[in-house]
Design a protein around this motif. Sequence first.
Motif, PDB file in Angstrom:
ATOM      1  N   GLN A 149       0.937  -1.224  -0.071  1.00  0.00           N
ATOM      2  CA  GLN A 149       0.014   0.020   0.062  1.00  0.00           C
ATOM      3  C   GLN A 149       0.683   1.241   0.035  1.00  0.00           C
ATOM      4  O   GLN A 149       0.830   2.103  -0.814  1.00  0.00           O
ATOM      5  CB  GLN A 149      -0.926  -0.042   1.319  1.00  0.00           C
ATOM      6  CG  GLN A 149      -1.440   1.324   1.702  1.00  0.00           C
ATOM      7  CD  GLN A 149      -1.751   1.266   3.218  1.00  0.00           C
ATOM      8  OE1 GLN A 149      -2.618   0.555   3.465  1.00  0.00           O
ATOM      9  NE2 GLN A 149      -1.137   2.336   3.819  1.00  0.00           N
ATOM     10  N   VAL A 165       2.575   1.595  -3.590  1.00  0.00           N
ATOM     11  CA  VAL A 165       1.737   2.151  -4.431  1.00  0.00           C
ATOM     12  C   VAL A 165       1.335   3.557  -4.182  1.00  0.00           C
ATOM     13  O   VAL A 165       1.108   4.336  -5.548  1.00  0.00           O
ATOM     14  CB  VAL A 165       0.944   1.322  -4.647  1.00  0.00           C
ATOM     15  CG1 VAL A 165      -0.251   1.570  -5.926  1.00  0.00           C
ATOM     16  CG2 VAL A 165       1.156  -0.003  -4.885  1.00  0.00           C
ATOM     17  N   ILE A 166       0.857   3.784  -3.225  1.00  0.00           N
ATOM     18  CA  ILE A 166       0.506   5.265  -3.141  1.00  0.00           C
ATOM     19  C   ILE A 166       1.788   6.132  -3.095  1.00  0.00           C
ATOM     20  O   ILE A 166       1.412   7.333  -3.718  1.00  0.00           O
ATOM     21  CB  ILE A 166      -0.022   5.446  -1.262  1.00  0.00           C
ATOM     22  CG1 ILE A 166      -1.243   4.685  -1.345  1.00  0.00           C
ATOM     23  CG2 ILE A 166      -0.167   6.856  -1.137  1.00  0.00           C
ATOM     24  CD1 ILE A 166      -1.794   4.448   0.135  1.00  0.00           C
ATOM     25  N   SER A 173       1.909   6.907  -6.681  1.00  0.00           N
ATOM     26  CA  SER A 173       0.966   7.839  -7.119  1.00  0.00           C
ATOM     27  C   SER A 173       1.543   9.359  -6.798  1.00  0.00           C
ATOM     28  O   SER A 173       1.393  10.081  -7.494  1.00  0.00           O
ATOM     29  CB  SER A 173      -0.286   7.649  -6.715  1.00  0.00           C
ATOM     30  OG  SER A 173      -0.406   8.056  -5.293  1.00  0.00           O
ATOM     31  N   LEU A 225      -5.381   1.958  -1.316  1.00  0.00           N
ATOM     32  CA  LEU A 225      -4.829   1.992  -2.876  1.00  0.00           C
ATOM     33  C   LEU A 225      -5.862   2.308  -3.912  1.00  0.00           C
ATOM     34  O   LEU A 225      -5.411   3.084  -4.857  1.00  0.00           O
ATOM     35  CB  LEU A 225      -4.477   0.160  -3.197  1.00  0.00           C
ATOM     36  CG  LEU A 225      -3.463  -0.653  -2.496  1.00  0.00           C
ATOM     37  CD1 LEU A 225      -3.380  -1.733  -2.913  1.00  0.00           C
ATOM     38  CD2 LEU A 225      -1.991   0.273  -2.944  1.00  0.00           C
ATOM     39  N   CYS A 238      -4.423   5.897  -4.877  1.00  0.00           N
ATOM     40  CA  CYS A 238      -3.496   5.518  -6.076  1.00  0.00           C
ATOM     41  C   CYS A 238      -4.146   5.518  -7.117  1.00  0.00           C
ATOM     42  O   CYS A 238      -4.196   5.949  -7.983  1.00  0.00           O
ATOM     43  CB  CYS A 238      -2.820   4.180  -5.457  1.00  0.00           C
ATOM     44  SG  CYS A 238      -1.814   3.703  -6.955  1.00  0.00           S
TER      45      CYS A 238
END
Length: 456
Positions: A253, A256-257, A260, A397, A401
């Motif tokens: 998490q 992926v964040i 972003s 997510l 994201c």
Amino acid sequence: MKTAVNNNNGLMTEGSIFQKILFFSIPLILGNLLQQLYNTADSVMVGNFVGSNALAAVGASSSMIYLLIAFSQGAAVGAGVIVAQYLGAGDKKSVSDAVHTSLVIAGILGIVLTIAGIVLSRQLLEWMKTPEEVMEQAVTYFRLYSAGMFFGIVYNMAAGILNAAGNSKRSLLYLAVASFTNIILDILFIAILDMGVAGAAIATDISQAVSCILSMAFLMRVKDSYQVSLKKLKIHRRIAGSMIRVGLPTGIQNMVISLSNVLVQTSVNGFGAAAMAGYTAYLKVDGFNILPVMSFSMAVTTFAGQNYGAGNYDRVKKGMYVTLAMGFVYTVLTGALLLTFDDQIMGMFSRDAEVITCGKLAMKYFCPFYFILSILHGLSGALRGVGKSIPPMVVLLLSLCVFRIFWIWLVLPHFSTIEGVYLLYPVSWALGAVMIIIYACTAKWLPAGRQQGKVR
């Protein structure tokens, strides 16, 4: 049957819920604010003594650095949850095994990420479309910062262990020493020796090494079940499996964040060096709101973990409500203060009017909505504490994201100004808050009542 250790050892299984969470949160908040203070000191010194391009270079590097260390932060969360649960259950042997396993994992991650940051810095910054006028300074900062990344990762794991044991005051003390060290070195390296962004990175490396050494020295001499012995450093497969089960979703998490956020930074880079510098300056201010929210989340994770381990299920839910109220009050007050003094705050970072305007614009889109973020992270922290780390991962997510990526691809092209980037944040926070509220209200994530037993 294991029984809970009494709360004189820093546990939160008995006593006033508000006082336990508040007193546990305060050192975490102050520690995070101290850490943010010395990160902010870097930017203030760089912006005033080196220039706007240098400030933009620090910002361009920082988002990618956070991406590299994001997984290790998830690993620290997983380790903290497992340690807290075993402490709550009074299982001293498993506490010791968990502590030593987590530190070995941190050491491995630290070595790998240090090498990756040094070797891949230029390629990563080119991928982010970093402007030529700031590229060389960004690469310099990235490489030098990465050289000390090992110490930061090991410290974060050590701090996670201390926090899980209810000893967050130690984390505060060591961060205070590191912050003071960093600020003094910033003045020496940047203002006096004129070392530019290299001086800022080296000062941070040294300060992180100081906090790492101090925390590990304490863990090696403390007379408790979480004491560290170099002879016991090894990976216990059963414990590692539990940490992976809890920490892997959080690590993924976070990564992926962070990815972003890198994409957002890439979008900001397209508006030029002044926009990058203004955005970088505001993100330092932003930390004074977000980091306390994350501290409340960490506190309720530890609180929920200890009480779940002790079978105090009703107390877990009450702690969650207390945390939400605390986060709401804090974010509303600080958001209002930041908006009131926006000119003075942004003026600390730069004398460039365009930089200040970009930073103030970010304030208008961020500050009124931090309370939404506090709801999102408060509920997520409580769920992680009882071992339900996948639902928060999915929610975060999707909202922080996936939604942001679609916004960048589909919505942002219709905005000719940077407001389209700034608007993305409160909208994604609101989406995440709605999703996590729906899950917390409808899912059976916590048994009813009280049940003494083993850690699940």
